[in-house]
Design an enzyme around this catalytic site. Structure first.
Site, PDB file in Angstrom:
ATOM      1  CG  ASN A 190      -9.047  -2.083   2.610  1.00  0.00           C
ATOM      2  OD1 ASN A 190      -8.456  -3.150   2.718  1.00  0.00           O
ATOM      3  ND2 ASN A 190      -8.841  -1.075   3.430  1.00  0.00           N
ATOM      4  CD  GLU A 191      -9.373  -2.203   7.778  1.00  0.00           C
ATOM      5  OE1 GLU A 191      -9.534  -1.010   8.069  1.00  0.00           O
ATOM      6  OE2 GLU A 191      -8.373  -2.852   8.139  1.00  0.00           O
ATOM      7  CB  CYS A 227      -7.457   3.133   4.101  1.00  0.00           C
ATOM      8  SG  CYS A 227      -7.955   2.238   5.566  1.00  0.00           S
ATOM      9  CD  GLU A 253      -2.852   1.329   2.318  1.00  0.00           C
ATOM     10  OE1 GLU A 253      -2.768   0.561   3.288  1.00  0.00           O
ATOM     11  OE2 GLU A 253      -3.800   2.115   2.139  1.00  0.00           O
TER      12      GLU A 253
HETATM   13  O1  AHR Z   1      -2.169  -1.163   6.781  1.00  0.00           O
HETATM   14  C1  AHR Z   1      -2.621   0.092   7.132  1.00  0.00           C
HETATM   15  C2  AHR Z   1      -4.136   0.220   7.089  1.00  0.00           C
HETATM   16  O2  AHR Z   1      -4.725  -0.613   8.026  1.00  0.00           O
HETATM   17  C3  AHR Z   1      -4.773  -0.223   5.800  1.00  0.00           C
HETATM   18  O3  AHR Z   1      -4.766   0.780   4.858  1.00  0.00           O
HETATM   19  C4  AHR Z   1      -6.168  -0.539   6.204  1.00  0.00           C
HETATM   20  O4  AHR Z   1      -6.758  -1.515   5.399  1.00  0.00           O
HETATM   21  C5  AHR Z   1      -6.053  -0.917   7.657  1.00  0.00           C
HETATM   22  O5  AHR Z   1      -6.919  -0.181   8.424  1.00  0.00           O
END
Ligand code: AHR
Length: 658
Positions: free
Chosen positions: A375-376, A241, A44
């Site tokens: 993602n989350e 994120c 990321e």
């Molecule tokens: O790894 C950092 C962040 O942690 C990522 O962007 C997210 O998916 C999680 O909250």
């Protein structure tokens, strides 16, 4: 010295006072296959992982498209910015350098790079710029690599001249070889006095020539090599994120990251402002490391790509009101993006997106097999958006495995709601995230032993041990990760992918820690967590092997953990043991029901013990203890291996069957 010390401890034939833990390894049958994707990487763009990190570009704001056109630059003399008319439609600005009337005064620009422009003595750097001369005809620019802190007579360590001899926009290049290594250098571009005239410039770039695999728009070789050395089976990208963005327009859109690099539009990086106490006002995404570079890197390191795409939702932490999300009946563009990405990766060269891939240099397909949507994300608002994606993807691409989310944590309301929903929607894998305490990692090695085997498999997509009060990289956290991972390995029938997170962090520009690999402009620094991942990934084997203590898996009883695999490619059993105690632990492994006439070879042992400074952030390969135990004798299809695992040690044993 350290190697010898560990060898003596971990491989001494057991003479310890306490009673050995006896582990029975059943060699009569192969267990579940360990998927090639089992241990992977999660990339990321956080902590300056892309621009200023893995992406080898050294110039910040090379296209002058940051909100303030000259962020990262110091202009001197007669410099002006034009808002439009540059050679690249999606990056319309450019800069004009005009003559200072007085001969002693200069016009030009200085770039600060990412925490400095670093360069190494004797290495070659490729400078490039798009330029056109003004009405008074050809103009010359001078490019310099500069050491502003130099105590020598001159601060210039390399320079080259470029004659901008065309009235229309053209690319000009010059190679520079510095006579000195500098960590905090700058790049200067001067308009030369003679011949007179002005020049327009855009996309000012500086790359090392020696990138990963020599690609021009390439990756930093040292960082890429460290990642490749893990031998990861999977590469998840681009987040995290960052996929979601804070507002819909700043979500990650893969189509903006492909095609000519000069024309990829800039986007803000959400990690710029996520934590005010680690605010990074100059953090943007140039997308120089985009989806083409990602697929290529995955292919070159032998990892399956796992792209994560936006599901029509922005970050729910930052946008708790479901009404800000894209309406469910307006998702067509998002779903089409997913279908088009598959075409970009796998499509024929006569398709729109397959053709673009080919034009970028890769006519062969990338063989994309997995796609994560969201993602989350959490709640019904996620499920109702994921559903149309699943329907459309199943119809258009039944061959693609779909990864859904279980929310931001390892359990709780969102997790409990989403898992049954993922089952209902028929997701192939469910992404679980756990940034958890030391106690959690200590106590969760059996997490998957009794997981429901029906339905989706597990992708442990983001995890790292975050000990309370010690939330940074150190050996103790990595030891607990190793302990927990015995449970991933033992349950490889259901856990089919696992990626530690985050992957990369710039020492001067991080927002989040711990991270697996740290770097600055000059060097890469590896952590103990990196070596844990590397030991697992390089020793993942092909099948789980049954390994029991008193008829049960060893999942933390008396602070001890163990798992085993068989590697059919090398006919080797690989046993991993973690001892989190302050005392050494004697072990006996009984390899039972070996094939008739089987003979065992000598056993290779690799042991990872603590650093002398408990808070040391980094770990290195020469701290791994390597040794050999004499081949255990086989009698009546059974062999016994005795050894002691040192205090607070992760050890692995490779037992070849001949
Ligand atoms: O790894 C950092 C962040 O942690 C990522 O962007 C997210 O998916 C999680 O909250």
């Amino acid at each position: 010295m350290r190697k010898l010390a560990i060898a003596a401890i971990c491989c001494a034939i057991s003479a310890a006072a306490s009673v050995p833990t006896v582990l029975k390894l059943d060699a009569s049958k192969d267990g579940a296959p360990v998927q090639p994707t089992m241990y992977g990487l999660f990339f990321e763009d956080i902590n300056y992982a892309a621009d200023g990190g893995l992406y080898a570009e050294k110039i910040k704001n090379r296209s002058f498209e940051f909100p303030n056109a000259l962020t990262g630059w110091i202009p001197f003399g007669k410099v002006s910015v034009a808002e439009s008319g540059g050679p690249f439609e999606r990056n319309p600005r450019y800069v004009t350098l005009a003559q200072e009337p007085h001969n002693s005064k200069h016009t030009g620009l200085q770039n600060e790079g990412f925490f400095g422009v670093s360069f190494k003595k004797g290495e070659e750097y490729r400078f490039s710029v798009y330029g056109r001369h003004g009405q008074s005809g050809p103009a010359t620019i001078r490019v310099e690599l500069v050491d502003p802190a130099s105590k020598g007579e001159s601060m210039v360590v390399a320079s080259a001249k470029i004659n901008v001899d065309k009235a229309g926009w053209s690319k000009y290049t010059a190679n520079l070889v510095p006579g000195k290594s500098v960590s905090k250098g700058v790049l200067r571009v001067f308009l030369e006095k003679n011949p007179a005239g002005s020049v327009d410039i855009d996309h000012v770039s500086l790359f090392p020539v020696d990138t990963w695999n020599g690609h021009e728009n390439g990756l930093r070789k040292d960082i890429a090599t460290a990642l490749a050395d893990i031998k990861p089976g999977l590469l998840r990208f681009p987040g995290g994120c960052i996929v979601e963005g804070t507002e819909i327009p700043d979500r990650y859109q893969w189509k903006n990251t492909v095609g000519p690099v000069e024309n990829r539009p800039l986007n803000i990086n959400r990690w710029q402002f996520e934590f005010q106490h680690r605010f990074s006002p100059d953090y943007y995404q140039s997308y120089g490391l985009g989806f083409y570079e990602y697929f290529l890197f995955a292919e070159e390191i032998g990892a399956e790509p796992l792209p994560v795409l936006n599901v029509g939702m922005v970050c729910q932490y930052e946008n708790p009101d479901p009404k800000v999300q894209v309406p469910v009946d307006s998702l067509d563009e998002y779903i089409q993006d997913a279908i088009d990405l598959i075409e970009f990766a796998n499509g024929d060269t006569n398709t729109t997106w397959g053709g673009l891939r080919a034009s970028m240099g890769h006519p062969e397909p990338f063989n994309l097999k997995f796609l994560a949507i969201g993602n989350e994300q959490w709640g019904p608002e996620y499920v109702e958006r994921l559903e149309p994606f699943v329907k459309a993807l199943r119809k258009a691409h039944p061959e693609i495995k779909i990864v859904g989310s279980s929310g931001p944590s390892a359990d709780g309301k969102h997790f409990d709601y989403l898992w049954p929903e993922m089952r209902r929607l028929g997701a192939d894998l469910v992404d679980e995230h756990y940034y958890q305490s030391a106690e959690w990692f200590r106590d969760n090695a059996a997490r998957y032993d009794n997981y429901d085997r029906r339905g989706p498999k597990v992708f442990a997509g983001e995890y790292a041990c975050h000990p309370r009060g010690r939330k940074f990289n150190h050996f103790d956290a990595s030891l607990l990760e190793a302990a927990f991972m015995t449970g991933l390995e033992r349950n490889a029938d259901i856990v089919q992918m696992a990626t530690y997170a985050p992957l990369l962090a710039h020492e001067e520009g991080w927002q989040w820690r711990p991270d697996m690999v740290w770097f600055n402009g000059d060097t890469v620094n590896l952590t103990a967590s990196y070596f844990v991942q590397r030991m697992y990934a390089r020793n993942k084997g092909t099948n789980v092997a049954s390994l029991l203590a008193d008829g049960k898996p060893l999942t933390g009883q008396d602070g001890l953990y163990a798992s085993a695999v068989f590697d059919a490619d090398t006919d080797t059993y690989i046993v991993k043991i973690v001892n989190i105690n302050k005392e050494a632990a004697p072990f006996e492994i009984i390899l039972d029901k070996l094939p008739k006439k089987a003979v065992l070879g000598s056993v290779e042992c690799v042991a990872m013990g603590p650093t002398s400074d408990p808070d040391a952030n980094y770990y290195s390969a020469d701290m791994l203890g390597e040794s050999v135990i004499a081949a255990p004798a086989v009698e009546k299809r059974s062999a016994r291996l005795s050894f002691t695992v040192a205090p607070r040690t992760f050890a692995l044993y490779r037992i070849p069957v001949q």
